[in-house]
Design a protein around this motif. Sequence first.
Motif, PDB file in Angstrom:
ATOM      1  N   VAL A   1     -21.255   8.777  11.462  1.00 19.36           N
ATOM      2  CA  VAL A   1     -20.691   7.463  11.144  1.00 19.36           C
ATOM      3  C   VAL A   1     -19.364   7.665  10.428  1.00 19.36           C
ATOM      4  O   VAL A   1     -19.323   8.268   9.348  1.00 19.36           O
ATOM      5  CB  VAL A   1     -21.651   6.644  10.256  1.00 19.36           C
ATOM      6  N   GLN A   2     -18.290   7.180  11.020  1.00 23.44           N
ATOM      7  CA  GLN A   2     -16.961   7.281  10.408  1.00 23.44           C
ATOM      8  C   GLN A   2     -16.779   6.097   9.469  1.00 23.44           C
ATOM      9  O   GLN A   2     -16.261   5.049   9.825  1.00 23.44           O
ATOM     10  CB  GLN A   2     -15.873   7.272  11.490  1.00 23.44           C
ATOM     11  N   ALA A   3     -17.231   6.264   8.213  1.00 25.31           N
ATOM     12  CA  ALA A   3     -17.225   5.158   7.253  1.00 25.31           C
ATOM     13  C   ALA A   3     -15.831   4.830   6.747  1.00 25.31           C
ATOM     14  O   ALA A   3     -15.522   3.674   6.437  1.00 25.31           O
ATOM     15  CB  ALA A   3     -18.137   5.487   6.075  1.00 25.31           C
ATOM     16  N   VAL A   4     -14.979   5.847   6.626  1.00 22.96           N
ATOM     17  CA  VAL A   4     -13.580   5.657   6.233  1.00 22.96           C
ATOM     18  C   VAL A   4     -12.733   6.404   7.242  1.00 22.96           C
ATOM     19  O   VAL A   4     -12.911   7.606   7.455  1.00 22.96           O
ATOM     20  CB  VAL A   4     -13.322   6.196   4.802  1.00 22.96           C
ATOM     21  N   ASN A   5     -11.797   5.691   7.858  1.00 25.21           N
ATOM     22  CA  ASN A   5     -11.062   6.266   8.969  1.00 25.21           C
ATOM     23  C   ASN A   5      -9.552   6.140   8.753  1.00 25.21           C
ATOM     24  O   ASN A   5      -8.983   5.052   8.880  1.00 25.21           O
ATOM     25  CB  ASN A   5     -11.463   5.565  10.276  1.00 25.21           C
ATOM     26  N   ASP A   6      -8.925   7.248   8.384  1.00 21.63           N
ATOM     27  CA  ASP A   6      -7.469   7.326   8.281  1.00 21.63           C
ATOM     28  C   ASP A   6      -6.895   6.307   7.285  1.00 21.63           C
ATOM     29  O   ASP A   6      -5.944   5.581   7.581  1.00 21.63           O
ATOM     30  CB  ASP A   6      -6.842   7.120   9.664  1.00 21.63           C
ATOM     31  N   VAL A   7      -7.462   6.276   6.100  1.00 20.32           N
ATOM     32  CA  VAL A   7      -7.021   5.337   5.060  1.00 20.32           C
ATOM     33  C   VAL A   7      -5.914   5.973   4.217  1.00 20.32           C
ATOM     34  O   VAL A   7      -6.057   7.097   3.740  1.00 20.32           O
ATOM     35  CB  VAL A   7      -8.200   4.924   4.157  1.00 20.32           C
ATOM     36  N   SER A   8      -4.816   5.227   4.043  1.00 23.59           N
ATOM     37  CA  SER A   8      -3.699   5.690   3.220  1.00 23.59           C
ATOM     38  C   SER A   8      -3.216   4.545   2.340  1.00 23.59           C
ATOM     39  O   SER A   8      -3.107   3.410   2.804  1.00 23.59           O
ATOM     40  CB  SER A   8      -2.536   6.176   4.096  1.00 23.59           C
ATOM     41  N   PHE A   9      -2.930   4.839   1.078  1.00 24.39           N
ATOM     42  CA  PHE A   9      -2.329   3.859   0.185  1.00 24.39           C
ATOM     43  C   PHE A   9      -1.790   4.569  -1.045  1.00 24.39           C
ATOM     44  O   PHE A   9      -2.075   5.746  -1.279  1.00 24.39           O
ATOM     45  CB  PHE A   9      -3.336   2.771  -0.227  1.00 24.39           C
ATOM     46  N   GLN A  10      -1.013   3.830  -1.828  1.00 25.30           N
ATOM     47  CA  GLN A  10      -0.418   4.372  -3.044  1.00 25.30           C
ATOM     48  C   GLN A  10      -0.653   3.400  -4.188  1.00 25.30           C
ATOM     49  O   GLN A  10      -0.612   2.187  -4.003  1.00 25.30           O
ATOM     50  CB  GLN A  10       1.086   4.585  -2.831  1.00 25.30           C
ATOM     51  N   LEU A  11      -0.915   3.941  -5.378  1.00 24.32           N
ATOM     52  CA  LEU A  11      -1.136   3.123  -6.570  1.00 24.32           C
ATOM     53  C   LEU A  11      -0.238   3.637  -7.686  1.00 24.32           C
ATOM     54  O   LEU A  11      -0.249   4.822  -8.003  1.00 24.32           O
ATOM     55  CB  LEU A  11      -2.609   3.192  -6.995  1.00 24.32           C
ATOM     56  N   ASP A  12       0.537   2.718  -8.280  1.00 27.47           N
ATOM     57  CA  ASP A  12       1.436   3.095  -9.366  1.00 27.47           C
ATOM     58  C   ASP A  12       0.752   2.949 -10.719  1.00 27.47           C
ATOM     59  O   ASP A  12      -0.281   2.277 -10.845  1.00 27.47           O
ATOM     60  CB  ASP A  12       2.695   2.222  -9.338  1.00 27.47           C
ATOM     61  N   SER A  13       1.320   3.533 -11.732  1.00 25.60           N
ATOM     62  CA  SER A  13       0.783   3.443 -13.086  1.00 25.60           C
ATOM     63  C   SER A  13       0.796   1.989 -13.557  1.00 25.60           C
ATOM     64  O   SER A  13       1.796   1.290 -13.419  1.00 25.60           O
ATOM     65  CB  SER A  13       1.603   4.297 -14.047  1.00 25.60           C
ATOM     66  N   GLY A  14      -0.336   1.535 -14.124  1.00 28.26           N
ATOM     67  CA  GLY A  14      -0.449   0.178 -14.627  1.00 28.26           C
ATOM     68  C   GLY A  14      -0.650  -0.887 -13.571  1.00 28.26           C
ATOM     69  O   GLY A  14      -0.739  -2.074 -13.892  1.00 28.26           O
ATOM     70  N   GLU A  15      -0.757  -0.489 -12.315  1.00 23.92           N
ATOM     71  CA  GLU A  15      -0.886  -1.447 -11.213  1.00 23.92           C
ATOM     72  C   GLU A  15      -2.356  -1.754 -10.933  1.00 23.92           C
ATOM     73  O   GLU A  15      -3.229  -0.895 -11.080  1.00 23.92           O
ATOM     74  CB  GLU A  15      -0.230  -0.865  -9.963  1.00 23.92           C
ATOM     75  N   ILE A  16      -2.634  -2.995 -10.516  1.00 26.44           N
ATOM     76  CA  ILE A  16      -3.982  -3.395 -10.127  1.00 26.44           C
ATOM     77  C   ILE A  16      -3.973  -3.681  -8.628  1.00 26.44           C
ATOM     78  O   ILE A  16      -3.236  -4.548  -8.158  1.00 26.44           O
ATOM     79  CB  ILE A  16      -4.461  -4.646 -10.887  1.00 26.44           C
ATOM     80  N   MET A  17      -4.787  -2.948  -7.886  1.00 28.22           N
ATOM     81  CA  MET A  17      -4.894  -3.145  -6.447  1.00 28.22           C
ATOM     82  C   MET A  17      -6.309  -3.560  -6.088  1.00 28.22           C
ATOM     83  O   MET A  17      -7.280  -2.947  -6.550  1.00 28.22           O
ATOM     84  CB  MET A  17      -4.540  -1.869  -5.686  1.00 28.22           C
ATOM     85  N   ALA A  18      -6.432  -4.608  -5.292  1.00 27.33           N
ATOM     86  CA  ALA A  18      -7.743  -5.053  -4.825  1.00 27.33           C
ATOM     87  C   ALA A  18      -7.975  -4.540  -3.408  1.00 27.33           C
ATOM     88  O   ALA A  18      -7.056  -4.525  -2.588  1.00 27.33           O
ATOM     89  CB  ALA A  18      -7.823  -6.569  -4.856  1.00 27.33           C
ATOM     90  N   ILE A  19      -9.205  -4.109  -3.149  1.00 29.78           N
ATOM     91  CA  ILE A  19      -9.620  -3.752  -1.788  1.00 29.78           C
ATOM     92  C   ILE A  19     -10.646  -4.789  -1.353  1.00 29.78           C
ATOM     93  O   ILE A  19     -11.683  -4.942  -2.004  1.00 29.78           O
ATOM     94  CB  ILE A  19     -10.229  -2.340  -1.718  1.00 29.78           C
ATOM     95  N   VAL A  20     -10.344  -5.526  -0.300  1.00 30.48           N
ATOM     96  CA  VAL A  20     -11.226  -6.610   0.140  1.00 30.48           C
ATOM     97  C   VAL A  20     -11.682  -6.375   1.572  1.00 30.48           C
ATOM     98  O   VAL A  20     -11.055  -5.638   2.332  1.00 30.48           O
ATOM     99  CB  VAL A  20     -10.535  -7.988   0.020  1.00 30.48           C
ATOM    100  N   GLY A  21     -12.766  -7.039   1.930  1.00 30.76           N
ATOM    101  CA  GLY A  21     -13.327  -6.938   3.268  1.00 30.76           C
ATOM    102  C   GLY A  21     -14.811  -7.232   3.226  1.00 30.76           C
ATOM    103  O   GLY A  21     -15.419  -7.305   2.160  1.00 30.76           O
TER     104      GLY A  21
END
Length: 326
Positions: free
Chosen positions: A21-41
Amino acid sequence: MDKLLEVKNLKTTFKTKFGDVQAVNDVSFQLDSGEIMAIVGESGSGKSVTAMSIMKLVAAGGRIEEGEINFQGKDLARYSDKEMKNIRGAEISMIFQDPMSCINPVYTIGYQMDEVLRFHHKELDKQARKERLIEMLHKVGMSNPEHRLKQYPHELSGGMRQRIMIAMSLLCNPKLLIADEPTTALDVTIQAQIMDLIKELSQEFKTSVILITHDLGVVASVAHKVMVMYAGEVVELADIRNLYYNPKHPYTWGLLKALPRLNMPKNSLMPIPGSTPDLLLKRQGCPFFDRCSYAMECCQNMNSPFFEVEPNHLVKCFRYHSEFRE
């Protein structure tokens, strides 16, 4: 802002008796210091597995097959379990979905919180550690913190246990906090309080946050940017304002249409038809093809690359290819 975390082409697979099962497939992202990123789905889109991969806590049967997890210039994907023990809790902390299942019911709150400091800050004596625990419980809004340290988890409400988990995760001033659906088991009023608390503490400690949720309404006033995942893939990545006011991917449109609003007409919610695909089945095209009202023939045979539709707004959909815009 300085780059804190960069995930490149992450692939996480689970081996089952029915196949991989390919649960995560070719995921790329960047997070900066002090930044808040939401992952939705939706459930099963790969949000939690992405977080667990960053922490190197993938469940039995799972493995990181490819990719890099560059945290402050160090590739955690190459780290051993022994090396990760010094990272977890000290530099990267995680708040799990159900606080009751993450706190040991037979030990007091104080003992379990103190364990974090005993492991990562051996230079602190008992009194210094206790003062740190009390200070942190104050910061998360716990009344009578000295008494709370003597209590057991079952003596606290769900909201209080969640505050304990937040306090425990921030004891060592980590650079990154991963919150995996921290408000799922809480009522609406407490949800708002917990989200405000996470935002305030992020600003105070200059901690970056990855917030995992299936509810776009929760992140509107908290996150700086949003990553939308579907079937283990990233389909759209944008700052919070662009995602709400100028969404591009048909799946993001579906999520927003299914979001209840106070001023909407009765019976006007529009659910996304169908269900998420079976990740055991190998497919070539877009995973959202079967549920998409805008799908084209090419979507069934090829998976779209990313298109930058505006600065810092990426979308994985052939609708934005120059040859298909008509």
